[in-house]
Design an enzyme around this catalytic site. Structure first.
Site, short mmCIF file in Angstrom:
data_model
loop_
_atom_site.label_atom_id
_atom_site.label_comp_id
_atom_site.label_asym_id
_atom_site.label_seq_id
_atom_site.Cartn_x
_atom_site.Cartn_y
_atom_site.Cartn_z
N ASP A 67 0.83 -1.21 0.00
CA ASP A 67 0.00 0.00 0.00
C ASP A 67 0.87 1.26 0.00
OD1 ASP A 67 0.94 -0.27 2.62
OD2 ASP A 67 -1.01 -0.88 3.41
N ASN A 136 -7.02 -2.67 14.08
CA ASN A 136 -8.45 -2.85 13.75
C ASN A 136 -8.67 -4.08 12.86
OD1 ASN A 136 -7.43 -2.06 11.30
ND2 ASN A 136 -8.81 -0.31 11.01
#
Ligand code: GLP
Length: 256
Positions: A67, A136
């Protein structure tokens, strides 16, 4: 999934570096997806040491970063391109033409996403993907949600992910991009082998949920349960929420 529990973060980093070094020896033209993040720093340190010891040769390898933050790219402070230069690229014999990162500054992100997917295909697909896990449950920047995007896409970052990246921007949250270009879950799961690295007590809960909970888009890392060849490298602290013994689909080896 094969979980290997090591004593501490340095042992995990050494194990991950050994695994990559061995993969490079077995497949010199390895196509490998690489992470950023704090967990990755000791991993790259160990990998560079291994390279210097002649046990990790990148001469024919191709890398793909998972990413990149939107709006930043090579040369920009805070970019993953800079992170990779600092922690890996400046120290190993990986050809510049074989280092692939999304350009976060691309004017046409759609083309940029397609460019990376095409390069992965040209490399013959990913042999190995080394991942971290967000607090998360994200992998790369596939954030929890009601649905996931299969292939590379522009993702909107969770507030928690932006906070986790604030250190790259002088701890000023307002400067952290709100979006990122990321491989999708199908791109990641297409890798022939996936290695997930997690360390520290702060990751214990998300690791337990990802490995032993339901497979759900609300916790993207749980999709790894569907992959046939996953190795999870944990330190004792990150593994502290896991069951004591192996179970269906989960083999636990302790190397403390
Ligand atoms: C980052 C990256 C992820 C990484 C994860 C964990 O922001 N986008 O690819 O795996 O979050 O980061 P850390 O190791 O700092 O906890």
């Amino acid at each position: 999934m094969h979980v290997v529990i090591h004593l501490d973060a340095d042992c995990v980093a050494a194990a991950a570096a050994r695994l990559v070094g061995d993969a490079l020896r077995a497949t010199p033209d390895l196509a490998i997806a690489l992470p950023t993040g704090r967990t990755a720093i000791p991993f790259y340190r160990a990998l560079v040491r291994r390279h210097q010891a002649g046990r990790a040769d990148f001469a024919r390898a191709t890398t793909f970063n998972l990413d990149e933050l939107a709006g930043v790219g090579a040369g920009d402070a805070g970019s993953y391109a800079e992170f990779m230069r600092e922690h890996l690229f400046d120290h190993v014999n990986l050809k510049p033409s074989r280092r692939h990162l999304f350009d976060g500054r691309a004017r046409q992100p759609g083309h940029e996403l397609m460019r990376i997917e095409t390069e992965i295909a040209r490399a013959g697909g990913l042999d190995l993907a080394v991942l971290g896990i967000g607090g998360n449950g994200h992998i790369a920047f596939n954030e929890p949600g009601r649905a996931l995007v299969a292939r590379s896409h522009v993702a909107r970052l969770d507030a928690s992910s932006r906070r986790a990246n604030a250190h790259l921007f002088g701890r000023r949250l307002a400067r952290v991009p709100k979006r990122a270009l990321t491989m999708g879950v199908a791109t990641i799961l297409s890798a022939r082998r996936v290695v997930l690295v997690a360390t520290g007590a702060g990751k214990a809960r998300v690791v337990r949920r990802a490995l032993t909970g339901p497979v759900t888009t609300a916790l993207p890392a749980s999709l790894l349960q569907t992959h046939p060849d996953v190795v999870i490298l944990l330190d004792r602290a990150a593994a502290s929420g896991l069951p004591g013994a192996s179970g269906p689909g989960l083999t636990i080896t302790r190397r403390e």
